[in-house]
Design an enzyme around this catalytic site. Structure first.
Site, mmCIF file in Angstrom:
data_model
loop_
_atom_site.group_PDB
_atom_site.id
_atom_site.type_symbol
_atom_site.label_atom_id
_atom_site.label_comp_id
_atom_site.label_asym_id
_atom_site.label_seq_id
_atom_site.Cartn_x
_atom_site.Cartn_y
_atom_site.Cartn_z
ATOM 1 N N ASP A 35 8.955 -6.281 5.231
ATOM 2 C CA ASP A 35 8.626 -5.703 3.924
ATOM 3 C C ASP A 35 8.101 -4.286 4.138
ATOM 4 O OD1 ASP A 35 7.613 -6.975 0.927
ATOM 5 O OD2 ASP A 35 6.802 -5.060 1.585
ATOM 6 N N ASP A 87 12.883 -3.541 -1.019
ATOM 7 C CA ASP A 87 12.078 -3.221 0.162
ATOM 8 C C ASP A 87 11.773 -4.409 1.050
ATOM 9 O OD1 ASP A 87 9.899 -4.533 -1.134
ATOM 10 O OD2 ASP A 87 8.507 -3.127 -0.195
ATOM 11 N N GLU A 88 12.437 -5.543 0.859
ATOM 12 C CA GLU A 88 12.116 -6.683 1.727
ATOM 13 C C GLU A 88 13.337 -7.539 1.982
ATOM 14 O OE1 GLU A 88 9.641 -9.752 -0.061
ATOM 15 O OE2 GLU A 88 10.068 -8.919 -2.034
HETATM 16 P P1 TTP Z 1 6.020 -4.654 -2.993
HETATM 17 O O1 TTP Z 1 6.620 -4.906 -1.634
HETATM 18 O O2 TTP Z 1 5.465 -5.811 -3.736
HETATM 19 O O3 TTP Z 1 4.836 -3.622 -2.860
HETATM 20 P P2 TTP Z 1 4.745 -2.314 -2.030
HETATM 21 O O4 TTP Z 1 5.891 -2.124 -1.092
HETATM 22 O O5 TTP Z 1 4.484 -1.181 -2.962
HETATM 23 O O6 TTP Z 1 3.421 -2.550 -1.206
HETATM 24 P P3 TTP Z 1 3.190 -3.560 0.003
HETATM 25 O O7 TTP Z 1 2.793 -2.695 1.152
HETATM 26 O O8 TTP Z 1 2.076 -4.442 -0.449
HETATM 27 O O9 TTP Z 1 4.442 -4.296 0.253
HETATM 28 O O10 TTP Z 1 7.058 -3.925 -3.915
HETATM 29 C C1 TTP Z 1 8.018 -3.036 -3.408
HETATM 30 C C2 TTP Z 1 8.334 -1.962 -4.408
HETATM 31 O O11 TTP Z 1 8.762 -2.577 -5.626
HETATM 32 C C3 TTP Z 1 7.130 -1.106 -4.770
HETATM 33 O O12 TTP Z 1 6.928 -0.021 -3.896
HETATM 34 C C4 TTP Z 1 7.512 -0.667 -6.138
HETATM 35 C C5 TTP Z 1 8.315 -1.808 -6.708
HETATM 36 N N1 TTP Z 1 7.455 -2.576 -7.621
HETATM 37 C C6 TTP Z 1 7.555 -2.316 -8.982
HETATM 38 O O13 TTP Z 1 8.389 -1.516 -9.403
HETATM 39 N N2 TTP Z 1 6.739 -2.989 -9.843
HETATM 40 C C7 TTP Z 1 5.803 -3.884 -9.399
HETATM 41 O O14 TTP Z 1 5.112 -4.496 -10.213
HETATM 42 C C8 TTP Z 1 5.700 -4.140 -7.980
HETATM 43 C C9 TTP Z 1 4.697 -5.128 -7.440
HETATM 44 C C10 TTP Z 1 6.558 -3.470 -7.132
HETATM 45 MG MG MG Z 2 6.537 -3.767 0.083
#
Ligand code: TTP
Ligand code: MG
Length: 421
Positions: free
Chosen positions: A42, A136-137
């Site tokens: 991720d 992103d994952e």
């Molecule tokens: P996530 O992987 O949940 O969060 P993140 O990558 O920002 O942070 P982390 O380090 O905790 O993984 O989400 C990935 C992307 O998805 C995030 O950068 C933006 C998008 N996203 C949204 O558009 N709306 C949301 O509510 C969330 C949680 C994420």
């Molecule tokens: Mg993320």
């Protein structure tokens, strides 16, 4: 192999301390390092990391990616902003209350999609058994493939992380385990730039103190039901026999029992299909009147129809999503007579669902989605007689969850999503 240097990628045999080869402190040690082969990767604060990469003057500043001044949620809070309490998916106004000095940048989806494709290309060099979950994952199955015997999975994963950092300029966190559930849990445990290994033997003790909502599939509604039974932590769940959970929760009970003990599925489906397509919008102020709410349906349905067409898909179920002023999420479904990719058909069915919900309650968000997706060739068989609206065989049962439930709050305005694990 029980130790691996994440910087020089060499095997580390010393039981503690830095890498004897390059001196790096980034050494992963775990007895299962050579054996475990299911991973979850991720990206860290994904959108924000891409923006910081492109504008180094933001690197040491708190950054929130979202629409400034709007009533929507922050898509990403960078890790500096998180120190002030700001979080991804938190309403923008709240993020800025907690972290007033944050820089706010509106999302640039085209850019994030391009970066996502680059990250994916690097992962694909390690294995084609790759299941992306969102931009992103992804899950990776490293149990086979050309590198399996030449390189332990942990080395492939460290290589991916190093390449993403050096070639793309953002960071990822890695979870390595023997099943999907633990791999995903692991990738989240030491963010950012984490590399966490969990094996099934250590999982029960690790999971026991965690709240039940850490388990996949436990949203706000299930959490409430579990709390009514006095089940607050995963340890509480471990204390209940499987038969008991099965009797109370059916199939979900069995899954809860397995996950509570750290067991879960291993199957990674590279060709997992898109399961739904949706678009949503947050209003400037809460709305309660049908004409006001219904105005959003046309443009949202247009967006959904365009996404369907782009993906050569049609949908047989229209989904209406509403978020009440107190952040409860309602979803209502209508099965169509025939699959469609036509905006006016989608909007018509969504409106009929909406009519039933407009009883004075105030809503802050509305969304339209299509589920039950089929090939586009099955869409809209010609109607010889009239262009009457299709019969909506409405499914009466809807789903209601509070925020933080299994449905995530407005992630992006338009999404194509797959179901969970
Ligand atoms: P996530 O992987 O949940 O969060 P993140 O990558 O920002 O942070 P982390 O380090 O905790 O993984 O989400 C990935 C992307 O998805 C995030 O950068 C933006 C998008 N996203 C949204 O558009 N709306 C949301 O509510 C969330 C949680 C994420
Ligand atoms: Mg993320």
């Amino acid at each position: 192999m029980t130790g691996l240097c994440r910087d020089c990628l060499c095997e580390v045999l010393t039981p503690s301390g830095c890498c004897p080869g390059c001196g790096s402190a980034r050494v992963v040690r775990h007895p299962g390092l050579a054996l475990l082969d299911i991973a979850h990767i991720d990206c860290d604060a994904f959108y924000a990391s891409v923006e910081k990469r492109d504008n180094p003057s933001l690197r040491d500043r708190p950054l929130i990616v979202g629409h400034p001044g709007g009533r929507g949620v922050a898509t990403t809070a960078c890790y500096i902003a998180r120190r002030f309490g700001a979080r991804s998916a938190m309403p923008m106004f709240k993020c800025l209350e907690l972290c007033p000095e944050a820089v706010v940048i509106p999302p640039d989806m085209a850019k994030y999609k391009a970066v996502s494709a680059q990250v994916r290309a690097i992962m694909l060099e390690a294995t084609h058994r790759l299941e992306p979950l969102s931009l992103d994952e992804a899950y990776l199955d490293l149990s086979e493939g050309e590198h399996r015997f030449a390189r332990p999975p942990a080395v492939s994963l460290a290589t991916i992380a190093r390449r993403v950092e050096r070639e793309i300029g953002i960071t990822v966190s890695i979870g390595l385990s023997s099943n999907r559930f633990l791999a995903k849990l692991a990738s989240d445990m030491n963010k950012p730039q984490g590399f966490t290994v969990i094996d099934e033997a250590e999982a029960p003790a690790l999971l026991a103190p965690m709240p039940v909502k850490r388990l996949h599939g436990v949203g706000a509604a299930t959490e409430r039901r579990l709390a009514e039974l006095g089940l607050h932590t995963i340890g509480d769940l471990q204390g209940r026999p499987e038969a008991d959970l099965l009797a109370r929760f059916g199939k979900i009970g069995r899954a809860l029992h397995a996950h509570a003990w750290g067991r879960g599925g291993r199957t990674i489906s590279p060709d997992r299909e898109t399961k739904s397509i949706s678009a949503e919008t947050t209003f400037e102020r809460d709305l309660s009147r049908l004409p006001d709410l219904a105005r959003a349906l046309g443009p949202l349905s247009e967006r959904v129809a365009r996404a369907l067409t782009r993906n050569a898909l049609a949908g047989a179920t229209v989904v209406l999503k509403l978020k009440t002023h107190d952040f409860r999420i309602l979803t209502r479904h209508a099965r169509l007579g025939d699959p469609t990719a036509r905006a006016e058909v989608i909007a018509g069915a969504a409106r009929r669902l909406l009519e039933r919900e407009t009883d004075g309650r105030r809503f802050r968000l509305i969304g339209v989605g299509m589920a039950d997706l089929r090939p586009g060739s099955e869409a809209d068989p010609p109607d010889l007689f009239a262009r009457s609206p299709p019969t909506a065989r409405d499914a009466p049962a809807g789903k209601e969850t509070g925020d933080g439930g299994s449905e995530s709050p407005q992630r992006t305005a338009s999404t194509a999503s797959t179901s969970g694990m």
